[in-house]
Scaffold this motif. Structure first.
Motif, PDB file in Angstrom:
ATOM      1  N   VAL A 294     -26.388  31.702 130.171  1.00  0.00           N
ATOM      2  CA  VAL A 294     -27.770  32.256 130.818  1.00  0.00           C
ATOM      3  C   VAL A 294     -28.948  32.030 129.985  1.00  0.00           C
ATOM      4  CG1 VAL A 294     -28.804  33.953 131.986  1.00  0.00           C
ATOM      5  CG2 VAL A 294     -26.431  33.603 132.485  1.00  0.00           C
ATOM      6  N   ASN A 295     -29.863  31.255 130.168  1.00  0.00           N
ATOM      7  CA  ASN A 295     -31.018  31.083 129.503  1.00  0.00           C
ATOM      8  C   ASN A 295     -30.756  30.450 127.863  1.00  0.00           C
ATOM      9  OD1 ASN A 295     -32.821  31.488 131.497  1.00  0.00           O
ATOM     10  ND2 ASN A 295     -32.914  33.661 130.922  1.00  0.00           N
ATOM     11  N   GLY A 296     -29.693  29.525 127.969  1.00  0.00           N
ATOM     12  CA  GLY A 296     -29.241  29.033 126.520  1.00  0.00           C
ATOM     13  C   GLY A 296     -28.243  30.001 125.818  1.00  0.00           C
ATOM     14  N   LYS A 297     -28.037  31.176 126.313  1.00  0.00           N
ATOM     15  CA  LYS A 297     -27.092  32.087 125.422  1.00  0.00           C
ATOM     16  C   LYS A 297     -25.795  31.912 126.045  1.00  0.00           C
ATOM     17  CE  LYS A 297     -31.002  34.679 123.717  1.00  0.00           C
ATOM     18  NZ  LYS A 297     -31.595  35.996 123.567  1.00  0.00           N
ATOM     19  N   GLN A 298     -24.727  32.293 125.327  1.00  0.00           N
ATOM     20  CA  GLN A 298     -23.478  32.306 125.957  1.00  0.00           C
ATOM     21  C   GLN A 298     -23.204  33.773 126.230  1.00  0.00           C
ATOM     22  OE1 GLN A 298     -20.280  30.860 123.311  1.00  0.00           O
ATOM     23  NE2 GLN A 298     -19.462  29.514 125.059  1.00  0.00           N
ATOM     24  N   VAL A 299     -22.668  33.960 127.451  1.00  0.00           N
ATOM     25  CA  VAL A 299     -22.482  35.195 127.831  1.00  0.00           C
ATOM     26  C   VAL A 299     -20.882  35.663 127.895  1.00  0.00           C
ATOM     27  CG1 VAL A 299     -22.506  36.673 129.997  1.00  0.00           C
ATOM     28  CG2 VAL A 299     -24.374  35.117 129.411  1.00  0.00           C
ATOM     29  N   GLY A 300     -20.129  34.751 128.292  1.00  0.00           N
ATOM     30  CA  GLY A 300     -18.699  34.995 128.147  1.00  0.00           C
ATOM     31  C   GLY A 300     -17.865  33.870 128.749  1.00  0.00           C
ATOM     32  N   TYR A 301     -16.340  34.229 129.183  1.00  0.00           N
ATOM     33  CA  TYR A 301     -15.495  33.337 129.429  1.00  0.00           C
ATOM     34  C   TYR A 301     -14.485  34.131 130.428  1.00  0.00           C
ATOM     35  CZ  TYR A 301     -10.957  30.817 129.041  1.00  0.00           C
ATOM     36  OH  TYR A 301      -9.724  30.143 129.280  1.00  0.00           O
ATOM     37  N   SER A 302     -13.941  33.542 131.308  1.00  0.00           N
ATOM     38  CA  SER A 302     -13.106  33.899 131.952  1.00  0.00           C
ATOM     39  C   SER A 302     -11.868  32.841 132.696  1.00  0.00           C
ATOM     40  CB  SER A 302     -13.827  34.374 133.673  1.00  0.00           C
ATOM     41  OG  SER A 302     -12.769  34.947 134.679  1.00  0.00           O
ATOM     42  N   VAL A 303     -10.820  33.599 132.753  1.00  0.00           N
ATOM     43  CA  VAL A 303      -9.632  33.082 133.377  1.00  0.00           C
ATOM     44  C   VAL A 303      -9.201  33.925 134.589  1.00  0.00           C
ATOM     45  CG1 VAL A 303      -7.648  33.624 131.932  1.00  0.00           C
ATOM     46  CG2 VAL A 303      -7.559  31.513 132.996  1.00  0.00           C
ATOM     47  N   ASN A 304      -8.175  33.556 135.303  1.00  0.00           N
ATOM     48  CA  ASN A 304      -7.657  34.211 136.550  1.00  0.00           C
ATOM     49  C   ASN A 304      -8.531  34.057 137.688  1.00  0.00           C
ATOM     50  OD1 ASN A 304      -6.381  35.916 138.118  1.00  0.00           O
ATOM     51  ND2 ASN A 304      -7.170  37.855 137.180  1.00  0.00           N
ATOM     52  N   SER A 305      -8.261  32.800 138.168  1.00  0.00           N
ATOM     53  CA  SER A 305      -9.082  32.218 139.299  1.00  0.00           C
ATOM     54  C   SER A 305      -9.133  32.799 140.532  1.00  0.00           C
ATOM     55  CB  SER A 305      -8.774  30.860 139.373  1.00  0.00           C
ATOM     56  OG  SER A 305      -7.245  30.659 140.112  1.00  0.00           O
ATOM     57  N   ARG A 306      -8.312  33.602 140.882  1.00  0.00           N
ATOM     58  CA  ARG A 306      -8.082  34.172 142.327  1.00  0.00           C
ATOM     59  C   ARG A 306      -8.635  35.650 142.330  1.00  0.00           C
ATOM     60  NH1 ARG A 306      -7.052  29.237 142.655  1.00  0.00           N
ATOM     61  NH2 ARG A 306      -5.908  28.231 144.328  1.00  0.00           N
ATOM     62  N   ASN A 307      -9.170  36.138 141.133  1.00  0.00           N
ATOM     63  CA  ASN A 307      -9.957  37.506 141.341  1.00  0.00           C
ATOM     64  C   ASN A 307     -11.434  37.175 140.556  1.00  0.00           C
ATOM     65  OD1 ASN A 307      -7.667  39.087 142.096  1.00  0.00           O
ATOM     66  ND2 ASN A 307      -6.847  39.033 139.917  1.00  0.00           N
ATOM     67  N   PRO A 308     -12.387  38.147 141.053  1.00  0.00           N
ATOM     68  CA  PRO A 308     -13.582  38.099 140.844  1.00  0.00           C
ATOM     69  C   PRO A 308     -14.039  38.116 139.266  1.00  0.00           C
ATOM     70  CG  PRO A 308     -13.498  39.547 142.545  1.00  0.00           C
ATOM     71  CD  PRO A 308     -12.069  39.122 142.187  1.00  0.00           C
ATOM     72  N   ALA A 309     -14.827  37.699 138.810  1.00  0.00           N
ATOM     73  CA  ALA A 309     -15.235  37.597 137.306  1.00  0.00           C
ATOM     74  C   ALA A 309     -16.693  38.339 137.141  1.00  0.00           C
ATOM     75  CB  ALA A 309     -14.990  36.339 136.578  1.00  0.00           C
ATOM     76  N   GLU A 310     -16.879  39.154 136.643  1.00  0.00           N
ATOM     77  CA  GLU A 310     -18.206  39.893 136.699  1.00  0.00           C
ATOM     78  C   GLU A 310     -18.844  40.120 135.416  1.00  0.00           C
ATOM     79  OE1 GLU A 310     -19.031  42.980 139.617  1.00  0.00           O
ATOM     80  OE2 GLU A 310     -19.018  44.307 137.823  1.00  0.00           O
ATOM     81  N   PHE A 311     -20.111  39.704 135.190  1.00  0.00           N
ATOM     82  CA  PHE A 311     -20.718  39.706 133.543  1.00  0.00           C
ATOM     83  C   PHE A 311     -22.101  40.596 134.015  1.00  0.00           C
ATOM     84  CE2 PHE A 311     -18.077  36.021 133.984  1.00  0.00           C
ATOM     85  CZ  PHE A 311     -17.542  35.892 132.870  1.00  0.00           C
ATOM     86  N   ASP A 312     -22.336  41.359 132.892  1.00  0.00           N
ATOM     87  CA  ASP A 312     -23.515  41.967 132.766  1.00  0.00           C
ATOM     88  C   ASP A 312     -24.560  41.213 132.364  1.00  0.00           C
ATOM     89  OD1 ASP A 312     -25.732  43.873 132.493  1.00  0.00           O
ATOM     90  OD2 ASP A 312     -24.358  45.395 131.558  1.00  0.00           O
ATOM     91  N   LEU A 313     -25.563  40.727 132.809  1.00  0.00           N
ATOM     92  CA  LEU A 313     -26.486  39.735 132.435  1.00  0.00           C
ATOM     93  C   LEU A 313     -27.933  40.394 131.908  1.00  0.00           C
ATOM     94  CD1 LEU A 313     -26.394  37.034 135.241  1.00  0.00           C
ATOM     95  CD2 LEU A 313     -25.112  37.238 133.069  1.00  0.00           C
ATOM     96  N   THR A 314     -27.971  41.798 132.172  1.00  0.00           N
ATOM     97  CA  THR A 314     -29.251  42.740 131.821  1.00  0.00           C
ATOM     98  C   THR A 314     -30.076  42.072 130.568  1.00  0.00           C
ATOM     99  OG1 THR A 314     -28.211  44.659 132.821  1.00  0.00           O
ATOM    100  CG2 THR A 314     -30.227  44.785 131.724  1.00  0.00           C
TER     101      THR A 314
END
Length: 337
Positions: free
Chosen positions: A230-250
């Motif tokens: 987000v805005n050029g900064k790496q936030v995170g990574y996720s695997v497990n495609s059939r479940n939601p992936a949620e990230f805090d972007l504050t």
């Protein structure tokens, strides 16, 4: 999170050293300038003529190595079975904040004042192999004007990028757990489409009145693994495609301004060994993407625990209206349901 780029500078330095070695001036009018080779007529061939022919080949070779050095292969997270996410929020019950009682009783998640859908057209680039992806695409200064749009949610293969694969229990890639990028038989689709990569980008607005609140993004389904910036900064990574992936972007977004989100999706990952059923193997951001906001202190999760009678039976009923009303009595601000 920077491991996928760790060897780039070292390999580039080696290529530069190689180029310097072959670019040294050639001595003239000395025995050093004479070639140890002779042609079929027994005449000596000058080293100058030899190097004039060889130098363009060496330069092309060096440039090729430089380009390869700038595009690292598959990031190690993708083939690491012990990583199911980096900086992901813990799983919880499905919650959507509502601004007031009337919004909560309507129970229309898409109409919440504290939620914004990121579905729709995204800029998109497809690469058949990880080493052919555009590694800098997430940077704000990277120009994607020539990229085509892809609808989100959708599957890359259905939209014409790559080949849909149907298989039952046979892995569509070389079986080498937890790796997915080994060389399979030539008749496999993945012989040429070796863990294809989809790069997604779009701009989005964050309402100014979200300032001071927690801001999250939820991907309901991405197959198979993905990195998020987000805005050029790496936030995170996720695997497990059939479940939601949620990230805090504050800490990554700016309320009241335009922001940039970028997602790099890998078709296969270590998780593909578990997600191996009788089905079409399709990839991409295939479910909803939602940006939402909650107060700093909010209901994050809830659960229902019941006791069983001697016959191991239980009878209960739940009234959503009564549940929401109870929560409203406890909080005068926001309510989640």
């Amino acid at each position: 999170m920077q491991s996928q780029y760790s060897a780039m500078e070292e390999r580039t330095t080696r290529v530069q050293d190689l180029t310097t070695l072959f670019a040294k001036p050639i001595p003239q009018n000395s025995k050093e300038a004479e070639s140890p080779f002779t042609d079929s007529f027994g005449e000596q061939t000058s080293q100058m003529r030899y190097n004039n022919r060889l130098l363009p080949v060496l330069v092309l070779f060096a440039l090729t190595l430089t380009l390869r050095a700038q595009v690292p292969s598959t990031p190690p997270e993708v083939e690491n079975e012990s990583i199911v996410g980096i900086h992901k929020e813990p799983y919880h019950a499905t919650l959507v904040p509502y601004k007031d009682r009337s919004e909560a009783l309507a129970a229309d998640r898409k109409a919440s004042s504290w939620a914004r859908s990121l579905n729709g057209p995204w800029k998109f680039h497809w690469a058949p192999r990880p080493e052919e992806r555009l590694v800098d695409f997430y940077k704000p200064g990277f120009n994607v004007n020539s990229w085509r749009d892809i609808p989100v949610p959708s599957n890359m293969e259905v939209e014409g990028y790559g080949t849909p694969i149907y298989t039952n229990f046979t892995y569509p890639f070389k079986k080498d757990w937890p790796r997915v990028t080994g060389e399979p038989p030539r008749e496999f689709t993945t012989y040429t489409e070796r863990d294809a990569v989809g790069s997604y980008r779009r701009d989005f607005d964050v309402p100014a009145n979200w300032n001071g609140r927690r801001i999250f993004v939820t991907f309901d389904g991405v197959d198979s693994a993905f990195f998020l910036w987000v805005n050029g900064k790496q936030v995170g990574y996720s695997v497990n495609s059939r479940n939601p992936a949620e990230f805090d972007l504050t800490s990554y977004v700016t309320p009241g301004a335009k922001n940039l989100i970028a997602v790099e999706v890998y078709r296969f990952s270590a998780g593909s060994y578990m997600e191996d059923q009788d089905m079409w193997r399709l990839s991409g951001i295939f479910r909803n993407v939602t940006l939402w906001s909650a107060p700093q202190v909010h209901v994050r999760d809830f659960s229902l625990t019941t006791d069983l009678d001697p016959s191991y039976r239980v009878e209960f009923s739940v009234s959503p209206r009564r549940f929401i009303t109870t929560l409203l009595r406890r909080s005068r601000h926001d309510v989640c349901s």
